[in-house]
Design a protein around this motif. Sequence first.
Motif, PDB file in Angstrom:
ATOM      1  N   PRO A   1       0.773  -1.335   0.204  1.00  0.00           N
ATOM      2  CA  PRO A   1      -0.156   0.017   0.152  1.00  0.00           C
ATOM      3  C   PRO A   1       0.745   1.092   0.018  1.00  0.00           C
ATOM      4  O   PRO A   1       0.399   2.289  -0.444  1.00  0.00           O
ATOM      5  CB  PRO A   1      -0.959   0.014   1.290  1.00  0.00           C
ATOM      6  CG  PRO A   1      -0.860  -1.654   1.531  1.00  0.00           C
ATOM      7  CD  PRO A   1       0.384  -2.253   1.118  1.00  0.00           C
TER       8      PRO A   1
ATOM      9  N   TRP B   1       1.740   1.945  -3.441  1.00  0.00           N
ATOM     10  CA  TRP B   1       0.322   2.541  -4.021  1.00  0.00           C
ATOM     11  C   TRP B   1       0.278   3.985  -3.884  1.00  0.00           C
ATOM     12  O   TRP B   1      -0.029   4.831  -4.957  1.00  0.00           O
ATOM     13  CB  TRP B   1      -0.783   2.010  -3.466  1.00  0.00           C
ATOM     14  CG  TRP B   1      -1.179   0.388  -3.923  1.00  0.00           C
ATOM     15  CD1 TRP B   1      -0.239  -0.496  -4.163  1.00  0.00           C
ATOM     16  CD2 TRP B   1      -2.493   0.012  -4.427  1.00  0.00           C
ATOM     17  NE1 TRP B   1      -1.145  -1.804  -4.738  1.00  0.00           N
ATOM     18  CE2 TRP B   1      -2.238  -1.439  -4.732  1.00  0.00           C
ATOM     19  CE3 TRP B   1      -3.857   0.627  -4.314  1.00  0.00           C
ATOM     20  CZ2 TRP B   1      -3.258  -2.120  -5.221  1.00  0.00           C
ATOM     21  CZ3 TRP B   1      -4.741  -0.210  -4.718  1.00  0.00           C
ATOM     22  CH2 TRP B   1      -4.527  -1.549  -5.313  1.00  0.00           C
TER      23      TRP B   1
ATOM     24  N   GLU C   1       1.523  -0.952   5.399  1.00  0.00           N
ATOM     25  CA  GLU C   1       0.540  -1.924   5.027  1.00  0.00           C
ATOM     26  C   GLU C   1      -0.550  -2.215   6.040  1.00  0.00           C
ATOM     27  O   GLU C   1      -1.760  -2.538   5.657  1.00  0.00           O
ATOM     28  CB  GLU C   1       1.582  -3.468   5.162  1.00  0.00           C
ATOM     29  CG  GLU C   1       2.647  -3.274   4.140  1.00  0.00           C
ATOM     30  CD  GLU C   1       3.729  -4.145   4.321  1.00  0.00           C
ATOM     31  OE1 GLU C   1       4.063  -4.681   5.494  1.00  0.00           O
ATOM     32  OE2 GLU C   1       4.347  -4.247   3.378  1.00  0.00           O
TER      33      GLU C   1
ATOM     34  N   GLY D   1      -3.082   0.466   4.830  1.00  0.00           N
ATOM     35  CA  GLY D   1      -3.629   0.059   3.674  1.00  0.00           C
ATOM     36  C   GLY D   1      -4.527  -0.949   3.601  1.00  0.00           C
ATOM     37  O   GLY D   1      -5.592  -0.970   2.933  1.00  0.00           O
ATOM     38  N   THR D   2      -4.668  -2.099   4.489  1.00  0.00           N
ATOM     39  CA  THR D   2      -5.334  -3.096   4.705  1.00  0.00           C
ATOM     40  C   THR D   2      -6.482  -2.424   5.412  1.00  0.00           C
ATOM     41  O   THR D   2      -7.575  -3.059   4.930  1.00  0.00           O
ATOM     42  CB  THR D   2      -4.838  -4.241   5.560  1.00  0.00           C
ATOM     43  OG1 THR D   2      -3.431  -4.769   5.205  1.00  0.00           O
ATOM     44  CG2 THR D   2      -5.720  -5.179   5.969  1.00  0.00           C
TER      45      THR D   2
ATOM     46  N   GLY E   1      -8.518  -0.937   2.910  1.00  0.00           N
ATOM     47  CA  GLY E   1      -9.287  -1.670   2.008  1.00  0.00           C
ATOM     48  C   GLY E   1     -10.498  -2.401   2.419  1.00  0.00           C
ATOM     49  O   GLY E   1     -11.389  -2.475   1.814  1.00  0.00           O
TER      50      GLY E   1
ATOM     51  N   ILE F   1      -0.500   1.208 -11.597  1.00  0.00           N
ATOM     52  CA  ILE F   1      -0.907   1.928 -10.428  1.00  0.00           C
ATOM     53  C   ILE F   1      -0.647   3.550 -11.013  1.00  0.00           C
ATOM     54  O   ILE F   1      -1.500   4.527 -11.170  1.00  0.00           O
ATOM     55  CB  ILE F   1      -0.430   1.848  -9.186  1.00  0.00           C
ATOM     56  CG1 ILE F   1      -0.755   0.476  -8.579  1.00  0.00           C
ATOM     57  CG2 ILE F   1      -0.965   2.983  -8.204  1.00  0.00           C
ATOM     58  CD1 ILE F   1      -0.032   0.212  -7.343  1.00  0.00           C
TER      59      ILE F   1
ATOM     60  N   LEU G   1      -6.115   7.225  -0.617  1.00  0.00           N
ATOM     61  CA  LEU G   1      -6.254   5.830  -1.462  1.00  0.00           C
ATOM     62  C   LEU G   1      -7.735   5.939  -1.436  1.00  0.00           C
ATOM     63  O   LEU G   1      -8.413   5.441  -2.465  1.00  0.00           O
ATOM     64  CB  LEU G   1      -5.718   4.623  -0.832  1.00  0.00           C
ATOM     65  CG  LEU G   1      -4.248   4.347  -0.886  1.00  0.00           C
ATOM     66  CD1 LEU G   1      -3.936   3.319   0.132  1.00  0.00           C
ATOM     67  CD2 LEU G   1      -3.698   4.423  -2.320  1.00  0.00           C
TER      68      LEU G   1
ATOM     69  N   GLN H   1     -10.428   6.193  -4.721  1.00  0.00           N
ATOM     70  CA  GLN H   1     -11.375   4.982  -5.216  1.00  0.00           C
ATOM     71  C   GLN H   1     -12.750   5.732  -5.287  1.00  0.00           C
ATOM     72  O   GLN H   1     -13.297   5.424  -6.319  1.00  0.00           O
ATOM     73  CB  GLN H   1     -11.558   3.851  -3.741  1.00  0.00           C
ATOM     74  CG  GLN H   1     -12.299   2.775  -4.083  1.00  0.00           C
ATOM     75  CD  GLN H   1     -13.567   3.045  -3.382  1.00  0.00           C
ATOM     76  OE1 GLN H   1     -14.031   3.888  -2.803  1.00  0.00           O
ATOM     77  NE2 GLN H   1     -14.359   1.824  -3.087  1.00  0.00           N
TER      78      GLN H   1
ATOM     79  N   LEU I   1      -6.544  -3.496  -3.434  1.00  0.00           N
ATOM     80  CA  LEU I   1      -5.889  -2.883  -2.273  1.00  0.00           C
ATOM     81  C   LEU I   1      -5.661  -3.757  -0.976  1.00  0.00           C
ATOM     82  O   LEU I   1      -4.976  -3.961  -0.180  1.00  0.00           O
ATOM     83  CB  LEU I   1      -6.611  -1.614  -2.056  1.00  0.00           C
ATOM     84  CG  LEU I   1      -5.815  -0.826  -0.680  1.00  0.00           C
ATOM     85  CD1 LEU I   1      -4.482  -0.639  -0.921  1.00  0.00           C
ATOM     86  CD2 LEU I   1      -6.814   0.312  -0.361  1.00  0.00           C
TER      87      LEU I   1
ATOM     88  N   CYS J   1      -3.525  -6.526  -1.509  1.00  0.00           N
ATOM     89  CA  CYS J   1      -2.229  -6.140  -1.378  1.00  0.00           C
ATOM     90  C   CYS J   1      -1.614  -6.018  -0.010  1.00  0.00           C
ATOM     91  O   CYS J   1      -0.798  -6.482   0.507  1.00  0.00           O
ATOM     92  CB  CYS J   1      -2.072  -4.689  -2.472  1.00  0.00           C
ATOM     93  SG  CYS J   1      -0.335  -4.494  -2.771  1.00  0.00           S
ATOM     94  N   GLY J   2      -2.640  -5.501   0.801  1.00  0.00           N
ATOM     95  CA  GLY J   2      -2.484  -5.099   1.946  1.00  0.00           C
ATOM     96  C   GLY J   2      -2.427  -6.523   2.981  1.00  0.00           C
ATOM     97  O   GLY J   2      -1.371  -6.725   3.543  1.00  0.00           O
TER      98      GLY J   2
END
Length: 446
Positions: free
Chosen positions: A57, A60, A134, A137-138, A141, A281, A300, A304, A324, A327-328
Amino acid sequence: MLTKPPPPESIWLRARGEPSLADVFRTVKVASGASSWRKFLAFFGPGYLVAVGYMDPGNWATSLTGGAQFGYTLLVVALVSNIMAIVLQSLCARLAIATGRDLAQACRDAYPRALAWPLWLLAELAICATDLAEVIGTAIGLNLLFGIPLEIGVLITALDVFLILWLQTKGFRWVEAFIITLLGVIAVCFAIQIALADPDWGQVIRGFAPTTEIVTNPNMLYIALGIIGATVMPHNLYLHSGIVQTRAYGETLPEKREALKFATIDSTVALMFALLINASILILAAATFHKTGQTDVAELGRAQELLAPLLGLSIAPALFAIALLCCGLNSTVTATMAGQIVMEGFLEIRLPAWLRRLLTRLVAIVPAIAVTMIYGEGQTGKLLILSQVVLSLQLPFAVVPLVMFTGSKEKMGALVAPRWLSIFAATIAAIIILLNLKLLTDLAMG
């Protein structure tokens, strides 16, 4: 009386202790009489766990910001960063296969504590920056897909500890299969979004050409260093040198040479795949946000929201959020493993597997919750970019020892890196250091 020189392993002066990731060490068999294709398949996997770190992330956020602000110009930085990563990861595999040591163990064995412990602290700082990106980012998401508040989403990421434990009870191949499956989902999501965005492919190709503006423009250099930090990540160097030793490739020199060949092919192909994702990306951001004048997109969540009206299809934001989240999840799994390798390698801490991983995860969760509560959701993009710049500043402290170890004949024996490769890797280290100094100078001068 002449004596036979000691094998490379005896050059590492201290007690060897347990191998890297002892619970999965040499658990993937490599049949000695198998065909080259079957041997390649036996080595297929670790490179993709490493590649996860090159599309996390934080990456990203830097690619999204770079594409929105500067269009396709920074594609060349993504390409150069990927070349750097391929070279350095090949050295990680070489170090592990030649010496049986991961990078953390090699640093602990080669340096006095007065130097090894600061290197450990810097490695932990890099992992904290990685995990922060990360975990956030998770959580983003989960928020985009299910409406879960960021603070709760951050706590949910702790469950990856138990996911890793469960997968490893099935065998390390299950961990690799989980990671590769999620990578496939990410690739499909971006393939659809790129097709919808319909970028100017002529500009895309020109974006891979170098330009002096990247160095002379401080704002562009900041994002460029973020891309480098997000691509050539310090924790990935420790990770690869540990997980490549999950293969039971034998102890003879021909077996080690063959293992090095297949491990290098595996990581190179995987990192080229990572380049496709990272470039996608940046291309997506350039073809949607930069093209329409929305150059300030860094969050992020906001990206979206804007994709649906720009791409004209309601499924586009969902694809972005799914990619995302995958990825996370991938990145938190591999970062936790890297944290285990660093902690065990530098400190030789012997803790139960679940406790080691939980401690590593808490190091990221606590600051992530604090940052989210203090700064709110609106500042997560800036924090993600900052975390990647921190990684870039930490890179030399992992890269320089790696280049020195793999270039040492007495440590590596017959698998010492060729002179040209050592010079190339040293040049990469010098470039990273010079760019970091330029960035610090620009920050100091305002």
